[in-house]
Scaffold this active site. Structure first.
Site: not given
Length: 427
Positions: A13, A41
């Site tokens: 992340d 993403h």
């Protein structure tokens, strides 16, 4: 011939979607080489958000061709949904998206196994997986009984492989209180998906090799992060695949001599999703502020991410195991206005203080925190280091000094344009 690897340097992340999207402006081929739909993403373009879990982040750039390589595990339903979502944005995937016929297939009962295992696990044993079937699929792969995407071309062979896998998992499913689906139901689900996916299948290793031989610029896009790597992460709270730069060679089918540069992504603070040790975690108002301002909620699960101070020993560790020669520091803007700002510079362990990341003692090691100068001025309009407040500039310089790796990119906002590029990875 230029191939670069972009890899997460923390627990995932880190903002790979934005940075990969930035570099695909110069890339001819963008390759995702590991993981599956557990890695979302997030791309923000013109204020609009698109989350991709399987398709490489470069898909929004019309100049780039995209590859899903054999190191991935693929949920065919998720893939088809993503293709439809991308096409709905007016972005064609025709002749631009290629999927390895050797990538393994996440079967409908893999997520069921994942969910039931998590529900049955005791506290301290629960891994906090995304329940997307990633682990069970990789288990089938390691046990040499998995089905691959190329098997979608032959439904008779696929039926045999699915039957073998289903037979192996049925005792586990029933022991956990689940009911395995029928083989016919699984094949009925896969048949229409196969018609959509088989035209995309290719020998992607050969495709990548051809691009490199033609002198094209190839970007290898990692998933998750270094500290979630199956071998180098905080085991057992890790993913099921290689998340470090070395995994790019295996997952994409390219030799290590073809890699020119490795860029590591790190947030200006740390986050983690799921269970596992997180020494610099903040539980109070400061942690909640990072979560709120940074939008720290899982793009796949929606779970709130755990937040904490930047861990410099962990970043040095990531620099070492990945061979980083550049860092992209993301979400620096989230630290704007923090009432206090600290970073971890070392650890106290039973054997003494160390500047190394104590990967084997991480559950008991105590972080040594130092206070650094904070800033209150907005930085989202900055496009060069000189436009940053002095304290923000010093924060970036501290990362360079502590890791010995130059910071090539600084992200100062969510949008594509809110970026300071100091060196282009393809330059």
């Amino acid at each position: 011939m230029t191939a670069i690897v972009i890899v997460g340097a923390q627990w995932g992340d880190e903002g790979k979607g934005k940075v990969v999207d930035l570099y695909t402006e110069s890339a001819d081929l963008v390759v995702r080489y590991a993981g599956g739909p557990n890695a979302g993403h997030t791309l923000v373009v013109g204020g609009e958000k698109l989350i991709v879990r399987l398709i490489p982040s470069g898909i929004l750039r019309s100049n780039a061709r995209c590859v899903m390589a054999q190191g991935m595990v693929v949920d065919p339903g998720v893939l088809v949904s993503e293709i439809d979502a991308v096409e709905a944005r007016g972005c064609s995937t025709q002749g631009r998206l290629f999927v390895s016929d050797r990538a393994h297939l996440i079967l409908p009962f893999h997520p069921l196994v994942d969910s039931l295992r998590e529900a049955a696990a005791a506290d301290g044993v629960r891994l906090g997986t995304t329940k997307r079937g990633i682990g069970p699929c990789y288990e089938d792969k390691a046990s040499r009984r998995g089905a691959r995407l190329g098997d979608l071309r032959d439904m008779k062979r696929l039926a045999q492989l699915v039957s073998r896998s289903l037979e192996a998992w049925t005792p586990t499913l029933r022991a956990l209180g689940g009911e395995p689906p029928s083989l016919d139901a699984i094949l009925d689900e896969l048949t229409p998906l196969a018609k959509r996916i088989t035209p995309l299948l290719a020998d992607t290793s050969q495709l990548i090799d051809g691009a490199l031989r033609r002198g094209e610029r190839v970007l290898l896009e990692g998933a998750q992060g270094t500290l979630l790597d199956i071998d180098h992460g905080t085991f057992p709270f890790v993913t099921s695949s290689s998340a470090i730069a070395g995994g790019a060679c295996v997952g994409a089918g390219v030799g290590p001599t073809r890699i020119r540069r490795v860029l590591g992504l790190a947030k200006a603070y740390c986050t983690r999703v799921g269970e596992g040790p997180f020494p610099t975690e903040l539980d109070g108002p400061l942690g909640e502020r990072l979560r709120s301002v940074g939008g720290e909620y899982g793009s796949v699960t929606g779970r709130p991410r755990r937040t904490g101070w930047l861990d410099l020993p962990a970043l040095r560790y990531a620099a070492r195991v990945n061979g980083l020669d550049g860092i992209a520091l993301t979400k620096l803007d989230v630290l704007t206005g923090m009432p206090e700002l600290k970073v971890c510079v070392a650890y106290d362990t039973p054997s003494g203080r160390t500047r190394e990341f104590p990967i084997d003692d991480i559950a008991t090691a105590k972080p040594v925190l130092e206070t650094v100068a904070e800033w209150s001025e907005p930085i989202d309009a900055a496009r060069s280091m000189t436009e940053l407040p002095a304290a923000a500039r010093h924060y970036v310089e501290m990362v360079e000094k502590e890791t010995g790796v130059p910071v090539d990119v600084v992200s100062v906002g969510a949008d594509r344009e809110a970026t300071i590029v100091r060196r282009n990875a393809f330059a």
